[in-house]
Scaffold this active site. Structure first.
Site, mmCIF file in Angstrom:
data_model
loop_
_atom_site.group_PDB
_atom_site.id
_atom_site.type_symbol
_atom_site.label_atom_id
_atom_site.label_comp_id
_atom_site.label_asym_id
_atom_site.label_seq_id
_atom_site.Cartn_x
_atom_site.Cartn_y
_atom_site.Cartn_z
ATOM 1 N N PRO A 270 0.843 -1.204 0.000
ATOM 2 C CA PRO A 270 0.000 0.000 0.000
ATOM 3 C C PRO A 270 0.876 1.252 0.000
ATOM 4 C CG PRO A 270 -0.666 -1.530 1.730
ATOM 5 C CD PRO A 270 0.633 -2.028 1.182
ATOM 6 N N GLU A 271 0.623 2.130 -0.923
ATOM 7 C CA GLU A 271 1.378 3.376 -1.010
ATOM 8 C C GLU A 271 0.573 4.494 -0.354
ATOM 9 O OE1 GLU A 271 4.340 3.564 -2.036
ATOM 10 O OE2 GLU A 271 4.654 1.730 -3.170
#
Ligand SMILES: [Zn+2]
Length: 271
Positions: free
Chosen positions: A2-3
């Site tokens: 997840p960014e």
């Protein structure tokens, strides 16, 4: 992984719904990357005041103390009143009178850490040293450029390190450097004001757009209300080695920098 945009989309998907909730219980599964750091029972009765984000950390403010949540490599959060029974990969649950916040994390690089406050060493260890917040007001060009000028490392690696600006992960780093016309191997300190300004604008634009579209570059990403991320980055260069550049037709090149894949167009990103 997840960014930042996914983390921000996750935050927005449950921040309003959990605000004001009272903690009724905690359920824990297998150990995560770091321990909670306090007896779960002590959290019972505390009220959730809100959810903020710093870089890729979510800060769940309680009326006393806060929980720092990181999604690690494979984590995702859900918040709902009626969740299905806890599965083998659900390793943390904050059960409240407004619903349950559940961390699903098959690889267990994520974590939920309690701290007494932001100045608590436990919080500072996780939050200190990060750079400017790219979606926030404090992402001023002057500070950003000063940060670049002070570093001799290749710009791509400096972006990934998160010390000048936080949350520009590998895909975004490749894409913003393409948009700014900067070669990923260029030393940060060699980037002049004009190109630095293009890079600053590209970071803000690309991350903001990803958040707007529901945030995902990750195949199995879903936000805390269970809706699937519908944003697939329309990559100019990332993952397109050997394919023609969308701007000039030159084959996109792939190189390794610090064990990460870097994609760039040798024509559009000449220096
Ligand atoms: Zn090109």
């Amino acid at each position: 992984m997840p960014e930042l945009p996914e983390v921000e989309v996750t935050r927005r998907s449950f921040a309003g719904a959990i605000e004001g909730a009272t903690v009724c219980g905690i359920a824990v599964g297998k150990p995560l990357r770091w321990p909670l750091g306090m007896e779960p029972a002590v959290l019972v009765g505390r009220r959730v005041c809100g959810v903020r984000r710093r870089g890729k950390y979510l800060l769940l403010d309680l009326d006393e103390g806060l929980l720092l949540i990181h999604l690690g490599m494979s984590g995702s959060l859900r918040f709902a009143r009626d969740l299905p029974a806890r599965g083998a990969h659900d390793h943390f649950e904050l059960i409240t009178d407004q619903g349950t916040l559940r961390l699903h994390d098959p690889r267990r690089f994520g974590a939920v850490v309690w701290a007494a406050g932001e100045s608590d060493p436990r919080a500072r260890k996780l939050l200190d040293g990060w750079g400017l917040e790219p979606l926030g007001e404090d992402f001023a060009f002057e500070s950003f450029h000063a940060g670049l000028r002070a570093k001799r490392s290749p710009i791509k690696q400096l972006l990934l390190a998160g010390t000048v600006v936080v949350g520009v992960g590998n895909i975004y780093a490749c894409e913003v450097l393409f948009l700014a016309g900067i070669r990923p191997t260029t030393r940060a300190c060699a980037i002049g004001p004009q190109r630095a300004r293009r890079l600053h604008g590209a970071i803000r634009e690309v991350l903001a757009r990803a958040v707007e579209r529901g945030g995902s570059t990750l195949r199995d990403f879903s936000s805390a209300d269970g809706s699937a991320g519908h944003f697939q980055l329309e990559a100019n260069v990332y993952g397109r080695a050997g394919l023609p550049c969308r701007q000039c037709g030159t084959p996109v090149r792939l190189l390794r920098q610090g064990q990460r894949s870097t994609y760039f167009c040798p024509h559009c990103q000449r220096a």
